[in-house]
Enzyme design. Structure first.
Site, PDB file in Angstrom:
ATOM      1  N   THR A   1      11.761   4.366  -4.732  1.00 13.33           N
ATOM      2  CA  THR A   1      10.751   5.133  -5.453  1.00 13.33           C
ATOM      3  C   THR A   1      11.460   5.895  -6.563  1.00 13.33           C
ATOM      4  O   THR A   1      12.253   6.800  -6.293  1.00 13.33           O
ATOM      5  CB  THR A   1      10.023   6.111  -4.518  1.00 13.33           C
ATOM      6  OG1 THR A   1       9.364   5.371  -3.491  1.00 13.33           O
ATOM      7  CG2 THR A   1       8.985   6.912  -5.285  1.00 13.33           C
TER       8      THR A   1
ATOM      9  N   LYS B   1       2.843   4.102  -6.539  1.00 16.66           N
ATOM     10  CA  LYS B   1       3.526   4.801  -5.452  1.00 16.66           C
ATOM     11  C   LYS B   1       3.569   6.309  -5.687  1.00 16.66           C
ATOM     12  O   LYS B   1       3.325   7.103  -4.778  1.00 16.66           O
ATOM     13  CB  LYS B   1       4.947   4.252  -5.296  1.00 16.66           C
ATOM     14  CG  LYS B   1       5.807   4.995  -4.268  1.00 16.66           C
ATOM     15  CD  LYS B   1       5.211   4.910  -2.858  1.00 16.66           C
ATOM     16  CE  LYS B   1       5.938   5.842  -1.895  1.00 16.66           C
ATOM     17  NZ  LYS B   1       7.334   5.474  -1.668  1.00 16.66           N
TER      18      LYS B   1
ATOM     19  N   LYS C   1      11.440  15.189  -4.336  1.00 20.64           N
ATOM     20  CA  LYS C   1      11.873  14.252  -5.389  1.00 20.64           C
ATOM     21  C   LYS C   1      10.695  13.470  -5.946  1.00 20.64           C
ATOM     22  O   LYS C   1      10.534  13.349  -7.169  1.00 20.64           O
ATOM     23  CB  LYS C   1      12.908  13.277  -4.815  1.00 20.64           C
ATOM     24  CG  LYS C   1      13.457  12.277  -5.824  1.00 20.64           C
ATOM     25  CD  LYS C   1      13.937  10.981  -5.178  1.00 20.64           C
ATOM     26  CE  LYS C   1      12.766  10.081  -4.829  1.00 20.64           C
ATOM     27  NZ  LYS C   1      13.171   8.706  -4.452  1.00 20.64           N
TER      28      LYS C   1
END
Length: 320
Positions: A116, A191, A266
């Site tokens: 990701t 995502k 993150k």
């Protein structure tokens, strides 16, 4: 990104390809990657793995993963390379570095990155991979450690349709659903959008569960009400932040073995940056980002992100 790049199409067929692609290099054998690589091996693929952690390599070896001592050694002769790595820099170094995937993978190999990262990362890798005669797709995953272990992950892929179709036997070996979301980078858009919503609903579930419990409601009764009312969500049904209510949730395992709070931070920062770039307002996303940052600043970055419930509980107790 234009709207045409974010439309997703669901593929749910379970038929496995008879493709000659059999040799897989797997980069990143951590909480997610270790199980994903193991599931590829279970489906009959020959898997060679690399991870800088000797412990991760040793654990993967027990599941039939051959060990490699470098990225170059792992991808040597591989038909397909799958990676799941922790950050923009690590992914770019792994793919575009002088000892990286693009330099050492054979011509004709298919490269699948399930990390990701910022959508611009796969956009940097894609043209270099194509120019060197390799296919590339960004295919981040949703489903967490349990999904990786049980091969029930959802993959959100961006890139050429032919590369996505070639990747299907591998994605199906590791997951239950596969989406082709459009051009390269669109898998990351899907995502990051998903994870921002997951963070927001997780935060909301934690604060509302805490409020109801503090008002004297039985936690089990409250959760049953939520799961049978309009507030029902993945965070209440599967990932309840209150310990002991959903046995398989990380909260019932001391908030271990789930999606680490530091990774949620993150991903929310990546999603926030993406939103800023297109001037898309994210007031709830911004609040969620700050709250999970507080959890991390208090030393709980390694705990599952649902630990935010404990943070709210601790702060409330201090104010008694």
């Amino acid at each position: 990104m234009a709207a045409r790049g974010t439309q997703c199409f669901l593929t749910v067929t379970r038929k496995y390809s008879s493709s000659a692609d059999k040799n897989v290099a797997f980069l990143g054998l951590g909480n997610m990657g270790g199980f994903m690589a193991a599931n590829l091996a279970k489906k009959g693929f020959a898997v060679r793995g690399y991870d800088p952690s000797k412990e991760a390599l040793a654990a993967a070896a027990k599941n039939g993963i051959a060990e490699a001592n470098s990225i170059a050694a792992a991808v040597d002769g591989a038909d397909v390379v799958v990676s799941i790595l922790p950050s923009n820099k690590v992914v770019l170094d792994a793919y575009l570095g002088k000892d990286g995937v693009v330099q050492h993978a054979r011509k004709g190999a298919l490269l699948i990155d399930s990390s990701t990262v910022d959508p611009n990362v796969p956009k940097q890798i894609f043209p270099v991979a194509i120019e060197s005669g390799k296919g590339f797709t960004d295919a981040p995953v949703s489903g967490g450690v349990m999904g990786a272990q049980n091969a029930t992950l959802a993959f959100m892929a961006g890139g050429r349709k032919e590369d996505f179709e070639r990747s299907l036997p591998f994605l199906k070996a590791m997951g239950a659903k596969q989406f082709h979301c459009g051009e390269v980078g669109s898998g990351q858009v899907a995502k990051l959008t998903n994870n921002m919503l997951m963070g927001i609903t997780g935060m909301a579930t934690a604060e509302c569960m805490h409020m109801g419990i503090k008002m004297g409601l039985d936690p089990k009764v409250l959760l049953d009400v939520l799961n049978n009312s309009s507030a029902r969500s993945w965070s209440t049904e599967v990932y309840c932040p209150v310990p002991g209510l959903v046995p398989t949730a990380p909260s019932s395992r001391n908030y271990d073995g789930g999606f680490k709070n530091e990774l949620m931070v993150k991903d929310l920062e990546l999603a926030s940056s993406m939103a800023l770039g297109i001037r898309s307002p994210i007031p709830l996303g911004a609040v969620a980002t700050q709250l999970y940052r507080i959890v991390q600043s208090r030393g709980y970055g390694q705990k599952d992100f649902s630990y935010v419930f404990q943070l709210l509980k601790e702060d409330a107790e201090k104010k008694k």
